[in-house]
Scaffold this active site. Structure first.
Site, mmCIF file in Angstrom:
data_model
loop_
_atom_site.group_PDB
_atom_site.id
_atom_site.type_symbol
_atom_site.label_atom_id
_atom_site.label_comp_id
_atom_site.label_asym_id
_atom_site.label_seq_id
_atom_site.Cartn_x
_atom_site.Cartn_y
_atom_site.Cartn_z
ATOM 1 N N ASP A 30 34.689 14.980 33.195
ATOM 2 C CA ASP A 30 35.649 15.132 34.283
ATOM 3 C C ASP A 30 35.051 14.566 35.570
ATOM 4 O O ASP A 30 33.882 14.791 35.888
ATOM 5 C CB ASP A 30 36.003 16.619 34.471
ATOM 6 N N ILE A 31 35.865 13.833 36.304
ATOM 7 C CA ILE A 31 35.398 13.162 37.516
ATOM 8 C C ILE A 31 35.089 14.160 38.638
ATOM 9 O O ILE A 31 34.339 13.845 39.573
ATOM 10 C CB ILE A 31 36.455 12.124 37.962
ATOM 11 N N GLY A 91 48.980 24.455 36.320
ATOM 12 C CA GLY A 91 47.984 23.697 37.078
ATOM 13 C C GLY A 91 47.752 22.295 36.563
ATOM 14 O O GLY A 91 46.762 21.654 36.931
ATOM 15 N N HIS A 98 45.352 17.086 27.638
ATOM 16 C CA HIS A 98 43.891 17.127 27.626
ATOM 17 C C HIS A 98 43.406 18.560 27.533
ATOM 18 O O HIS A 98 44.023 19.472 28.077
ATOM 19 C CB HIS A 98 43.308 16.448 28.881
ATOM 20 N N LEU A 99 42.300 18.722 26.845
ATOM 21 C CA LEU A 99 41.602 19.999 26.805
ATOM 22 C C LEU A 99 40.423 19.904 27.752
ATOM 23 O O LEU A 99 39.684 18.912 27.729
ATOM 24 C CB LEU A 99 41.075 20.284 25.394
HETATM 25 P P1 AMP Z 1 44.616 19.054 34.986
HETATM 26 O O1 AMP Z 1 44.681 19.585 36.389
HETATM 27 O O2 AMP Z 1 44.452 20.118 33.934
HETATM 28 O O3 AMP Z 1 45.758 18.116 34.695
HETATM 29 O O4 AMP Z 1 43.254 18.248 34.892
HETATM 30 C C1 AMP Z 1 43.131 16.916 35.236
HETATM 31 C C2 AMP Z 1 41.658 16.670 35.345
HETATM 32 O O5 AMP Z 1 41.449 15.278 35.270
HETATM 33 C C3 AMP Z 1 41.038 17.150 36.657
HETATM 34 O O6 AMP Z 1 40.014 18.079 36.368
HETATM 35 C C4 AMP Z 1 40.503 15.865 37.287
HETATM 36 O O7 AMP Z 1 39.292 16.066 37.956
HETATM 37 C C5 AMP Z 1 40.363 14.964 36.095
HETATM 38 N N1 AMP Z 1 40.471 13.533 36.344
HETATM 39 C C6 AMP Z 1 41.431 12.884 37.024
HETATM 40 N N2 AMP Z 1 41.235 11.550 36.996
HETATM 41 C C7 AMP Z 1 40.110 11.368 36.258
HETATM 42 C C8 AMP Z 1 39.376 10.208 35.849
HETATM 43 N N3 AMP Z 1 39.755 8.960 36.196
HETATM 44 N N4 AMP Z 1 38.265 10.395 35.096
HETATM 45 C C9 AMP Z 1 37.870 11.619 34.755
HETATM 46 N N5 AMP Z 1 38.529 12.757 35.089
HETATM 47 C C10 AMP Z 1 39.623 12.628 35.834
#
Ligand code: AMP
Ligand code: ZN
Length: 112
Positions: A30-31, A91, A98-99
């Protein structure tokens, strides 16, 4: 889905720290990590959210992939959390299933 960022990660069109590839799935860091270990596990084909899943076998494989990653990253014994945020009240901000695999610190309950 040409405008989906996780489809782009799966296609290699945007960079990601990929930690494991499986049959039809992928895990990457996760970024914006919320724990010392924070990985995202996605199906490589587009599914918008848990609500749109049709194949329970694929869901089982995604959870199994998370379990294997927990062991391989060394967080299995102490414990970890697997989260699937779904739609706005859940959220969810990225609308490709995604998990989240979170570990490396104690988790709180209830979640926010
Ligand atoms: P959610 O809020 O459950 O939809 O989680 C989305 C997640 O994706 C968040 O924790 C972000 O930090 C992560 N995220 C968004 N863009 C990227 C990316 N390009 N690479 C890695 N993680 C990402
Ligand atoms: Zn997608």
């Amino acid at each position: 889905m040409s405008d989906c960022i996780f489809c782009k990660v799966a296609a290699g069109e945007i960079p990601a720290a990929i930690v494991k590839r499986g049959d039809g799935m992928l895990a990457f860091k996760d970024i914006n990590p919320q724990a010392p270990t924070h990985l995202l596990i996605i199906p490589t084909t587009h599914v918008g959210s848990l609500n749109e899943t049709k194949d329970a076998k694929v869901l089982g494989e995604l959870v199994g992939f998370a379990r294997d990653l927990a062991r391989e990253t060394g967080i299995a014994a102490r414990g970890y959390r697997v989260v699937v945020n779904t739609n706005p009240d859940g959220g969810q901000t990225v609308f490709h299933l995604h998990l989240h695999l979170l570990g490396g610190r104690p988790m709180n309950w209830p979640p926010g």
